[in-house]
Design an enzyme around this catalytic site. Structure first.
Site, PDB file in Angstrom:
ATOM      1  N   GLN A  97     -91.459   3.102  77.240  1.00 43.04           N
ATOM      2  CA  GLN A  97     -91.820   4.187  76.309  1.00 43.04           C
ATOM      3  C   GLN A  97     -91.828   5.545  77.021  1.00 43.04           C
ATOM      4  OE1 GLN A  97     -91.991   3.113  73.321  1.00 43.04           O
ATOM      5  NE2 GLN A  97     -92.508   5.001  72.263  1.00 43.04           N
ATOM      6  N   ILE A 122     -85.874 -26.114  85.548  1.00 42.92           N
ATOM      7  CA  ILE A 122     -86.443 -26.313  86.887  1.00 42.92           C
ATOM      8  C   ILE A 122     -86.001 -25.198  87.841  1.00 42.92           C
ATOM      9  CG2 ILE A 122     -86.691 -27.935  88.813  1.00 42.92           C
ATOM     10  CD1 ILE A 122     -88.043 -28.741  86.057  1.00 42.92           C
ATOM     11  N   SER A 156     -95.836 -27.527  77.442  1.00 43.17           N
ATOM     12  CA  SER A 156     -97.276 -27.278  77.561  1.00 43.17           C
ATOM     13  C   SER A 156     -98.054 -28.590  77.661  1.00 43.17           C
ATOM     14  CB  SER A 156     -97.765 -26.480  76.349  1.00 43.17           C
ATOM     15  OG  SER A 156     -97.250 -25.169  76.393  1.00 43.17           O
ATOM     16  N   GLU A 196     -95.468 -21.643  84.397  1.00 38.80           N
ATOM     17  CA  GLU A 196     -96.717 -22.112  85.034  1.00 38.80           C
ATOM     18  C   GLU A 196     -97.902 -22.023  84.054  1.00 38.80           C
ATOM     19  OE1 GLU A 196     -97.209 -21.324  89.173  1.00 38.80           O
ATOM     20  OE2 GLU A 196     -95.045 -21.196  89.499  1.00 38.80           O
TER      21      GLU A 196
HETATM   22  N1  COS Z   1    -106.956 -29.789  88.922  1.00 36.05           N
HETATM   23  C1  COS Z   1    -107.163 -31.122  89.114  1.00 36.05           C
HETATM   24  N2  COS Z   1    -107.308 -31.998  88.103  1.00 36.05           N
HETATM   25  C2  COS Z   1    -107.223 -31.509  86.849  1.00 36.05           C
HETATM   26  C3  COS Z   1    -107.002 -30.148  86.580  1.00 36.05           C
HETATM   27  C4  COS Z   1    -106.880 -29.258  87.682  1.00 36.05           C
HETATM   28  N3  COS Z   1    -106.676 -27.956  87.501  1.00 36.05           N
HETATM   29  N4  COS Z   1    -106.967 -29.963  85.255  1.00 36.05           N
HETATM   30  C5  COS Z   1    -107.168 -31.160  84.689  1.00 36.05           C
HETATM   31  N5  COS Z   1    -107.332 -32.110  85.673  1.00 36.05           N
HETATM   32  C6  COS Z   1    -107.597 -33.524  85.506  1.00 36.05           C
HETATM   33  C7  COS Z   1    -108.766 -33.725  84.557  1.00 36.05           C
HETATM   34  O1  COS Z   1    -110.006 -33.635  85.267  1.00 36.05           O
HETATM   35  C8  COS Z   1    -108.508 -35.082  84.018  1.00 36.05           C
HETATM   36  O2  COS Z   1    -108.941 -36.056  84.945  1.00 36.05           O
HETATM   37  P1  COS Z   1    -109.843 -37.330  84.463  1.00 36.05           P
HETATM   38  O3  COS Z   1    -108.929 -38.103  83.551  1.00 36.05           O
HETATM   39  O4  COS Z   1    -110.152 -38.024  85.743  1.00 36.05           O
HETATM   40  O5  COS Z   1    -111.012 -36.754  83.758  1.00 36.05           O
HETATM   41  C9  COS Z   1    -106.975 -35.160  83.955  1.00 36.05           C
HETATM   42  O6  COS Z   1    -106.508 -34.173  84.881  1.00 36.05           O
HETATM   43  C10 COS Z   1    -106.440 -34.847  82.587  1.00 36.05           C
HETATM   44  O7  COS Z   1    -106.936 -33.576  82.220  1.00 36.05           O
HETATM   45  P2  COS Z   1    -106.947 -33.052  80.719  1.00 36.05           P
HETATM   46  O8  COS Z   1    -107.488 -34.132  79.819  1.00 36.05           O
HETATM   47  O9  COS Z   1    -107.589 -31.722  80.698  1.00 36.05           O
HETATM   48  O10 COS Z   1    -105.370 -32.947  80.425  1.00 36.05           O
HETATM   49  P3  COS Z   1    -104.591 -32.443  79.163  1.00 36.05           P
HETATM   50  O11 COS Z   1    -103.534 -33.422  78.816  1.00 36.05           O
HETATM   51  O12 COS Z   1    -105.550 -32.026  78.079  1.00 36.05           O
HETATM   52  O13 COS Z   1    -103.816 -31.147  79.721  1.00 36.05           O
HETATM   53  C11 COS Z   1    -103.433 -28.854  80.194  1.00 36.05           C
HETATM   54  C12 COS Z   1    -104.396 -30.056  80.213  1.00 36.05           C
HETATM   55  C13 COS Z   1    -103.010 -28.433  78.810  1.00 36.05           C
HETATM   56  C14 COS Z   1    -104.255 -27.758  80.829  1.00 36.05           C
HETATM   57  C15 COS Z   1    -102.175 -29.169  81.049  1.00 36.05           C
HETATM   58  O14 COS Z   1    -101.337 -30.090  80.418  1.00 36.05           O
HETATM   59  C16 COS Z   1    -101.387 -27.933  81.395  1.00 36.05           C
HETATM   60  O15 COS Z   1    -101.736 -27.172  82.311  1.00 36.05           O
HETATM   61  N6  COS Z   1    -100.268 -27.687  80.670  1.00 36.05           N
HETATM   62  C17 COS Z   1     -99.352 -26.635  81.008  1.00 36.05           C
HETATM   63  C18 COS Z   1     -98.342 -27.138  81.954  1.00 36.05           C
HETATM   64  C19 COS Z   1     -97.659 -26.045  82.667  1.00 36.05           C
HETATM   65  O16 COS Z   1     -98.239 -25.135  83.214  1.00 36.05           O
HETATM   66  N7  COS Z   1     -96.340 -26.137  82.690  1.00 36.05           N
HETATM   67  C20 COS Z   1     -95.534 -25.247  83.410  1.00 36.05           C
HETATM   68  C21 COS Z   1     -94.597 -26.056  84.188  1.00 36.05           C
HETATM   69  S1  COS Z   1     -94.358 -25.534  85.790  1.00 36.05           S
HETATM   70  S2  COS Z   1     -93.316 -23.921  85.643  1.00 36.05           S
END
Ligand code: COS
Length: 387
Positions: free
Chosen positions: A341, A156, A131, A368
């Site tokens: 069910q 993956i 996450s 995702e």
């Molecule tokens: N599109 C483009 N840019 C994005 C974005 C999006 N949807 N979401 C965040 N960003 C950008 C932010 O704007 C930020 O940019 P700046 O530093 O220029 O402001 C940067 O990315 C970091 O964003 P943020 O601080 O929100 O990142 P976090 O580390 O808090 O993470 C989450 C955000 C938790 C939402 C992210 O890590 C996530 O989606 N985790 C789940 C991963 C996932 O889905 N894994 C599955 C694997 S594939 S099967």
């Protein structure tokens, strides 16, 4: 350029026919052998399924997100392993190149991805970065005009079949800004695959670890040619993927509902069809209403997605994609539970489809981005509103 409505309707009915005539009859074989037969994969390529989202100029079909969701909905009507074979080419594997790649990268890779000649996977997750994707540790160290990649990727999808990966590695400091997205051919020295994962469901879907020990990748393979942009590319790709999966969830809910109605119509207890009992009807009614609500949401968000410039980040649309992913995947979990069910004891027996679909859909709430990650994305965006 998207497909005109008439051509799109023809494509959609071909997919519907393909699902009914070719994929549904092969479901038991996939369940038994844990493998999607090669002749089916070839037919999927022929139908253009690997290139649904790739523009026509690169040999794909170039569907809009709304159209892609309609096709994903149809593909959701059968064992999810079939969609998964093409899923990373349609979505998370290819879209980073399409959104942020250089013109050379697009023309080199997208035509082969669109035809299915090249299978491309998306490698973000690691043992200690699921996450919290921005915490990934795979290192990419500059060495002349190359980078040396060392680290491990986990769970993956399609890695065992992949010819290449869209792979996120750390070229800079900690956090999101230190991450770059690379196109990594699978056959490079130092890149090895783990054993195929044994999973709860989705038999026929292939996942495994990808391990790298000083894998030499040209700097020219950084998507967009500029380091430090990979986290944003990955997030944009996931926004699109989340919407696609929401549509798949709706398709699968529709299939489970069909199976449940058919069972309720033919199974008799207390001298009548179980579907004539109001308590059984209540379960069917809840599933139907929730499915309609989720599908309306997915279609509406897909239209918002199409309305923004392609590849641009609109936080409101990202938030809506998370709403769709959360609502539709949780919905199909409830529909699958009710499906079991309605089937009673038979619902627990493998020869009835609802038993395996119940296991299959469990993954939709995890990959995702878990439901809790979608809640975080939604909540964070709401807290930025100027009320
Ligand atoms: N599109 C483009 N840019 C994005 C974005 C999006 N949807 N979401 C965040 N960003 C950008 C932010 O704007 C930020 O940019 P700046 O530093 O220029 O402001 C940067 O990315 C970091 O964003 P943020 O601080 O929100 O990142 P976090 O580390 O808090 O993470 C989450 C955000 C938790 C939402 C992210 O890590 C996530 O989606 N985790 C789940 C991963 C996932 O889905 N894994 C599955 C694997 S594939 S099967």
């Amino acid at each position: 350029m998207s497909l005109d409505q008439e051509t799109f309707q023809l494509l959609k009915s071909s997919v519907q026919r393909f699902v009914q005539e070719r994929l549904v009859p092969a479901e038991d074989s996939v369940e038994e052998h844990d493998e999607v037969p090669e002749d089916i994969v070839s037919d999927m390529k022929e139908l253009g399924l690997f290139g649904l989202s790739i523009p026509e100029e690169y040999g794909g079909i170039g569907l809009t997100m709304a159209q892609e969701c309609e096709v994903a909905y149809e593909l959701g009507h059968t064992a999810l392993a079939f969609r998964s074979v093409a899923g990373t080419n349609i979505g998370i594997g290819s879209q980073g190149i399409l959104m942020d790649g250089t013109p050379e990268q697009k023309s080199e890779y997208l035509p082969r991805i669109a035809s299915g000649e090249m299978i491309i996977s998306f490698a973000l997750t690691e043992p200690d970065a699921g996450s919290d994707a921005a915490a990934l540790k795979t290192r990419a160290v500059a060495d002349g005009s190359d980078y040396l990649l060392t680290g491990g990727k986990r769970f993956i999808t399609n890695a065992p079949r992949a010819d290449a990966f869209t792979l996120m590695a750390r070229t800079g400091g900690p956090g999101a800004g230190g991450i770059s997205a690379f196109i990594v051919p699978a056959k490079l020295p130092g890149l090895t695959l783990g054993k195929p994962d044994k999973k709860m469901g989705q038999r026929g879907t292939k996942t495994c670890d990808v391990n790298m020990d000083e894998v030499r990748v040209p700097a020219a393979n950084i998507i967009g040619g500029e380091p430090g942009k990979g986290f944003k590319t990955a997030m944009k790709v996931l926004d699109r993927g989340r919407l696609h999966l929401s549509a798949v969830a709706c398709g699968m809910a529709s299939r489970i509902l069909q199976e449940s109605i058919a069972y309720a119509q033919q199974r008799k207890q207390f001298g009548q069809r179980i579907g004539d009992f109001q308590l059984v009807q209540a379960m069917l009614a809840d599933s139907q209403a929730e499915l309609l609500a989720a599908w309306a949401l997915v279609q509406s968000v897909a239209q918002s997605y199409d309305a923004k410039p392609f590849g641009a980040h609109d936080p409101e649309v990202s938030m809506q994609a998370s709403c769709a992913k959360m609502f539709a995947t949780e919905m199909v979990g409830r529909v699958a539970d009710r499906g079991v069910q309605v089937h009673g004891g038979s619902g627990y027996i493998n020869e009835y489809k609802v038993e395996r679909f119940y296991r299959d859909v469990r993954l939709l709430r995890l990959y995702e981005g878990t439901t809790q990650i979608q809640q975080m994305v939604i909540g964070k965006q709401l807290m930025k509103r100027d009320i």
